[in-house]
Scaffold this motif. Structure first.
Motif, PDB file in Angstrom:
ATOM      1  N   MET A  29      -5.153   8.608   2.991  1.00 17.86           N
ATOM      2  CA  MET A  29      -4.783   7.894   4.182  1.00 17.86           C
ATOM      3  C   MET A  29      -6.246   7.814   5.173  1.00 17.86           C
ATOM      4  SD  MET A  29      -1.569  10.046   5.856  1.00 17.86           S
ATOM      5  CE  MET A  29       0.194   9.454   5.258  1.00 17.86           C
ATOM      6  N   HIS A  30      -7.191   8.018   4.304  1.00 19.18           N
ATOM      7  CA  HIS A  30      -8.210   8.171   5.239  1.00 19.18           C
ATOM      8  C   HIS A  30      -9.050   7.055   4.259  1.00 19.18           C
ATOM      9  CE1 HIS A  30      -8.172  12.373   6.059  1.00 19.18           C
ATOM     10  NE2 HIS A  30      -9.386  12.080   7.293  1.00 19.18           N
ATOM     11  N   ARG A  31      -8.734   7.131   3.346  1.00 15.20           N
ATOM     12  CA  ARG A  31      -9.401   5.848   2.765  1.00 15.20           C
ATOM     13  C   ARG A  31      -8.674   4.487   3.264  1.00 15.20           C
ATOM     14  NH1 ARG A  31     -10.817   1.179   1.278  1.00 15.20           N
ATOM     15  NH2 ARG A  31     -11.913   1.443  -0.425  1.00 15.20           N
ATOM     16  N   ALA A  32      -7.344   4.353   3.718  1.00 11.39           N
ATOM     17  CA  ALA A  32      -7.287   3.122   4.330  1.00 11.39           C
ATOM     18  C   ALA A  32      -7.103   2.725   5.475  1.00 11.39           C
ATOM     19  CB  ALA A  32      -5.637   3.547   3.971  1.00 11.39           C
ATOM     20  N   LYS A  33      -8.249   3.414   6.124  1.00 14.79           N
ATOM     21  CA  LYS A  33      -8.313   3.307   7.329  1.00 14.79           C
ATOM     22  C   LYS A  33      -9.441   2.111   7.293  1.00 14.79           C
ATOM     23  CE  LYS A  33     -10.678   5.239  11.493  1.00 14.79           C
ATOM     24  NZ  LYS A  33     -11.335   6.011  12.461  1.00 14.79           N
ATOM     25  N   GLY A  34      -8.707   0.921   8.446  1.00 18.89           N
ATOM     26  CA  GLY A  34      -9.861  -0.302   8.522  1.00 18.89           C
ATOM     27  C   GLY A  34      -8.489  -0.977   7.569  1.00 18.89           C
ATOM     28  N   MET A  35      -7.722  -1.050   6.552  1.00 21.45           N
ATOM     29  CA  MET A  35      -7.238  -1.879   5.741  1.00 21.45           C
ATOM     30  C   MET A  35      -6.342  -2.105   6.458  1.00 21.45           C
ATOM     31  SD  MET A  35      -8.446  -0.058   2.043  1.00 21.45           S
ATOM     32  CE  MET A  35      -7.521  -1.638   1.414  1.00 21.45           C
ATOM     33  N   GLU A  36      -5.478  -2.872   5.746  1.00 20.66           N
ATOM     34  CA  GLU A  36      -3.779  -4.070   5.800  1.00 20.66           C
ATOM     35  C   GLU A  36      -3.356  -4.408   4.548  1.00 20.66           C
ATOM     36  OE1 GLU A  36      -3.763  -8.386   8.077  1.00 20.66           O
ATOM     37  OE2 GLU A  36      -5.004  -6.978   8.855  1.00 20.66           O
ATOM     38  N   GLY A  81       0.644  -1.121  -0.206  1.00 23.04           N
ATOM     39  CA  GLY A  81      -0.073   0.612  -0.230  1.00 23.04           C
ATOM     40  C   GLY A  81       0.373   1.335  -0.265  1.00 23.04           C
ATOM     41  N   ILE A  82       0.937   1.778  -0.443  1.00 23.39           N
ATOM     42  CA  ILE A  82       0.867   3.395  -0.667  1.00 23.39           C
ATOM     43  C   ILE A  82      -0.327   4.124  -0.639  1.00 23.39           C
ATOM     44  CG2 ILE A  82       2.529   5.387  -1.999  1.00 23.39           C
ATOM     45  CD1 ILE A  82       2.318   1.863  -3.918  1.00 23.39           C
ATOM     46  N   LEU A  83       0.397   5.259   0.500  1.00 23.76           N
ATOM     47  CA  LEU A  83      -0.975   5.824   1.267  1.00 23.76           C
ATOM     48  C   LEU A  83      -0.380   7.826   1.793  1.00 23.76           C
ATOM     49  CD1 LEU A  83      -1.952   4.001   4.681  1.00 23.76           C
ATOM     50  CD2 LEU A  83      -2.276   3.580   1.834  1.00 23.76           C
ATOM     51  N   VAL A  84      -1.164   7.748   0.990  1.00 20.67           N
ATOM     52  CA  VAL A  84      -0.727  10.171   0.861  1.00 20.67           C
ATOM     53  C   VAL A  84      -2.184  10.562   1.563  1.00 20.67           C
ATOM     54  CG1 VAL A  84       0.503   9.616  -1.009  1.00 20.67           C
ATOM     55  CG2 VAL A  84      -1.885  10.298  -1.389  1.00 20.67           C
ATOM     56  N   ARG A  85      -1.447  11.725   1.646  1.00 21.18           N
ATOM     57  CA  ARG A  85      -2.765  12.565   2.624  1.00 21.18           C
ATOM     58  C   ARG A  85      -3.770  13.111   1.838  1.00 21.18           C
ATOM     59  NH1 ARG A  85      -6.140  14.592   4.387  1.00 21.18           N
ATOM     60  NH2 ARG A  85      -6.286  16.113   5.660  1.00 21.18           N
ATOM     61  N   ALA A  86      -3.420  13.651   0.575  1.00 23.70           N
ATOM     62  CA  ALA A  86      -4.865  14.510  -0.179  1.00 23.70           C
ATOM     63  C   ALA A  86      -4.681  14.268  -1.700  1.00 23.70           C
ATOM     64  CB  ALA A  86      -3.854  15.720  -0.266  1.00 23.70           C
TER      65      ALA A  86
END
Length: 740
Positions: free
Chosen positions: A668-675, A627-632
């Motif tokens: 990062m918001h969308r990644a909540k609940g994922m791993e 996963g590559i997580l970004v703020r916006a």
């Protein structure tokens, strides 16, 4: 028909072996005498119960055959290349711990490749560094524990106890824990973190073992498999072939469906006189417990109506998927108020209820919430509705009060929460918990804006999500006041820290207050949306029925330490307004240290991300596990196109399901609940975190709260990583990262 128990492995199954192991065990359950299985005893083994079976030409399974009264019972330990399987089988022993009665595998030699470690007591690797790690203090030594005491009083293996107390760094201690039986590792982690021996014993269900000499060793092992601590590592596989297939297919990533910590099992199964709150850090298993709780309640008294709800539609879809995996035969309900488990997002529930409300119920609800029974609510409120309302009246307020953030929070926490419909009510109502004080003239000015907001919505037939939730609650309360039913017997809430006042009003209205009415799972350190509003204000009374999980099963100790450090220096409060600490969070897993790296330019940062992804894939990591997580959102599209240009195929994930084989890029918001197995936190620079528009122009209290949310967002993102975490930025790093 033979019975089969599966022993949990700490390693993920090799993909090529999954179907073969499934076929082997399926045939074993049907007929253990089938010639193709080649179930054979060993020559002069340490344990005469041990057997090996043929998985394919190269791999053999290691099993233990019990012969208590009734059907034969096989305990599957794992599968390895032929010679290694033979050596493991010959030198290992399955036994009941003589101190506490927990089933353990005592193994004599190390396996190599295969489906993972047997997970029994083994020779722990020697210390890797001659000097102590700076800042590391071994809590076992501080508490005065000796190896002899841990062996005699708790039942820890002698070599494990010695090595644990001798550990001079987190790496050494983690190596001991990783190689110990799972219950022993958990006990050592808790004791080292400062938990009392009495609490550890209670949570693991450890007491003094009374050996019944009238029973055979096989009978003792069979009974000991029911010990709460045994169930951490051993799970009985029933006649449902899908259950076996799921365990093999999903392996370590979803072992929670079968293996629960005794403390988690207690929270899932115990009946309570009223509402219950379970808190805990990311990865501690709150969602796991919530899912099991739903199953327990649904199975206990069918037909029963259970609602399982959470903050977003995406999270609700994930809950529904995992609920089906937990028990494919569980009765589900797609219609509110019908028997079965109904899984839905909280706003979806609100719309269902409000849409189905009668004319009388709607009129009563509108009067209670707005003081106007004729208002229509057919459309959603515009995002800039509060700015429009503030600009349409002469209020004289400072900009820090006349902004949408303050006004919306004031409206939710004070006005909607208390059913305020007039200026006089607003001037008298308590604002306890609101950080910014308002004198009488300021309250009058704020009410002018609220009136303008409501007037505009009424003219355009609009209502916000929060207002719909409050209206749905009022409609249910009116229905109940005239003898109508509530739509649920039990309500289970996940990610409760993100709920606002309208949601809490609705949750209270869904079910009659009483036994097992509300089960609330939350983590205030992950609060991204919700508000700090005491539950008692909504008629939800916890009164001592609150517990906290602190052991992380997802994130390695190294990644967890990094994530927890992000929270340091900030004060968090839970939904009961108690201070929430993170100092006692700990992990059951170990791994590499997180990588923090700043680059001079965006192109260099993208090159680095591409290098990491390429390396991981070459090492065999599935693309979907990266996963590559970004703020916006603008960063998301930029990263996707730039990585694709560098020959790294990635895909963007927004609201759609995350199905596919490529690494995923998301906010990062969308990644909540994922791993994910591997995570890159990309673009964590001072210009992106905290987001400037999220904190500008706010009063001090609201600004502090907005900063907490930004800090929580970074914590959530960091805890999505199971194994490896990489944090990158270009230019100056975010202030939220602190010092290394």
């Amino acid at each position: 028909m033979p019975l089969v128990t599966w022993m949990k492995s700490k390693s993920k199954l090799d993909g090529s072996l999954k179907s073969k192991i499934y076929n082997f065990l399926e045939k074993l359950q049907e007929d253990d005498t089938a010639p193709g299985l080649h179930i054979e005893p060993m020559h002069k083994p340490k344990d005469p119960r041990v057997r090996t079976g043929r998985v394919d030409l190269n791999y053999r399974a290691v099993l233990y055959r019990l012969n208590p009264a009734g059907e034969p019972h096989y305990i599957y330990i794992g599968a390895w290349p032929h010679d290694q399987a033979i050596e493991i089988a010959r030198s290992s022993v399955l036994q009941v711990n003589p101190v506490n009665g927990v089933v353990e595998l005592i193994k004599g030699s190390e396996p190599g490749t295969g489906d993972g470690e047997p997970g029994g007591t083994t020779v722990v690797p020697p210390p890797v560094s001659p000097d102590p790690e700076p800042g590391f203090v071994n809590g076992l030594i501080s508490a005065g524990y000796t190896p002899e005491y841990l062996v005699e009083d708790l039942g820890i293996d002698a070599e494990v106890a010695r090595r644990a107390i001798a550990a001079r760094s987190l790496k050494e201690f983690s190596a001991v824990v990783d190689n110990a039986p799972e219950w022993q590792g958990i006990a050592l982690i808790d004791l080292e973190a400062g938990k009392s021996l009495a609490d550890v014993k209670e949570e693991l269900g450890l007491g003094k073992y009374e050996d019944d000499e009238t029973k055979s060793d096989d009978e003792k092992i069979r009974e000991a498999l029911e010990h709460p601590a045994s169930k951490i590592q051993f799970a009985f596989i029933g006649e449902n072939p899908q259950e076996l297939k799921n365990i093999i297919e999903f392996g370590d990533f979803e072992a929670w469906r079968t293996f629960l910590h005794p403390e988690q099992r207690q929270y899932a199964e115990k009946s309570r006189n009223g509402s219950f709150r379970l808190s805990g850090g990311a990865g501690t298993g709150k969602t796991v417990v919530a899912l099991h709780r739903a199953k327990v309640l649904a199975d206990a008294k069918p037909p029963v109506r259970v609602i399982l709800t959470t903050y977003t539609t995406t999270l609700a879809e994930s809950l529904a998927t995992n609920m089906a995996k937990l028990d494919p035969a569980l009765a589900m309900s797609t219609k509110l108020g019908k028997p079965g488990v109904c899984v839905a997002g909280i706003d979806s529930l609100a719309f269902q209820i409000w849409s189905a409300a009668s004319v009388v119920e709607r009129s009563a609800a509108l009067n209670l919430v707005f003081g106007n029974g004729d208002q229509q609510t057919t459309k959603r409120t515009d995002k800039d509705a509060w700015d429009y309302a503030a600009g349409s009246v002469d209020h004289g307020l400072d900009p820090t009060l006349a902004n949408s953030t303050f006004l919306e929070q004031e409206y939710l926490s004070v006005v909607l929460a208390n059913g305020v419909t007039t200026k006089d009510e607003y001037l008298k109502v308590s604002r306890a918990g609101r950080g910014t004080a308002l004198n009488r003239p300021k309250r009058i000015a704020v009410w002018r804006i609220i009136e303008a907001y409501r007037r505009s919505n009424r003219m355009e037939d609009k209502a916000s999500y929060a207002e719909i939730a409050a209206l749905a609650a009022a409609a249910l309360n009116h229905r109940a006041s005239v003898g109508g039913p509530r739509p649920a017997d039990h309500v289970i809430v996940d990610e409760a820290q993100d709920f606002h006042a309208g949601h809490w009003l609705l949750l209270r209205a869904l079910v009659v207050e009483g036994t097992n009415d509300l089960f609330i799972a939350e983590d205030s350190h992950q609060r991204l949306y919700g508000q700090k509003v005491p539950l008692s204000r909504f008629g939800i009374h916890i009164v001592g029925r609150s517990r906290r999980l602190t052991l992380n099963y997802r994130t390695t100790a190294q990644n967890l330490a990094f994530a927890v450090k992000l929270l340091s220096g900030a004060e968090f409060h839970d939904i009961e307004d108690g201070e929430e600490k993170s100092s006692d969070y700990r992990s059951a897993r170990s791994g590499p240290e997180p990588i923090r790296q700043g680059l001079e330019s965006l192109n260099s940062e993208l090159d680095l991300a591409a290098d990491h992804i390429r390396r991981w894939q070459e090492e065999g990591t599935d693309g979907a596990s990266i996963g590559i997580l970004v703020r916006a959102k603008h960063q998301q599209s930029q990263v996707v196109s730039s990585l694709n240009e560098r020959g790294i195929e990635v895909r963007s994930i927004d609201a759609a399901a995350a199905d596919g084989e490529e690494p995923v890029v998301m906010t990062m918001h969308r990644a909540k609940g994922m791993e994910f197995a591997k995570v890159i936190l990309f673009g964590v620079s001072e210009s992106s975190l905290p987001q400037k528009h999220a904190i500008q122009g706010l009063a001090d209290a609201e600004r502090d709260d907005a900063l907490l949310r930004e800090r929580s967002l970074l914590y959530v993102a960091a805890t999505r990583a199971r194994d490896e975490l990489v944090v990158t930025w270009n230019g100056k790093p975010s202030e939220l990262l602190g010092t290394k």
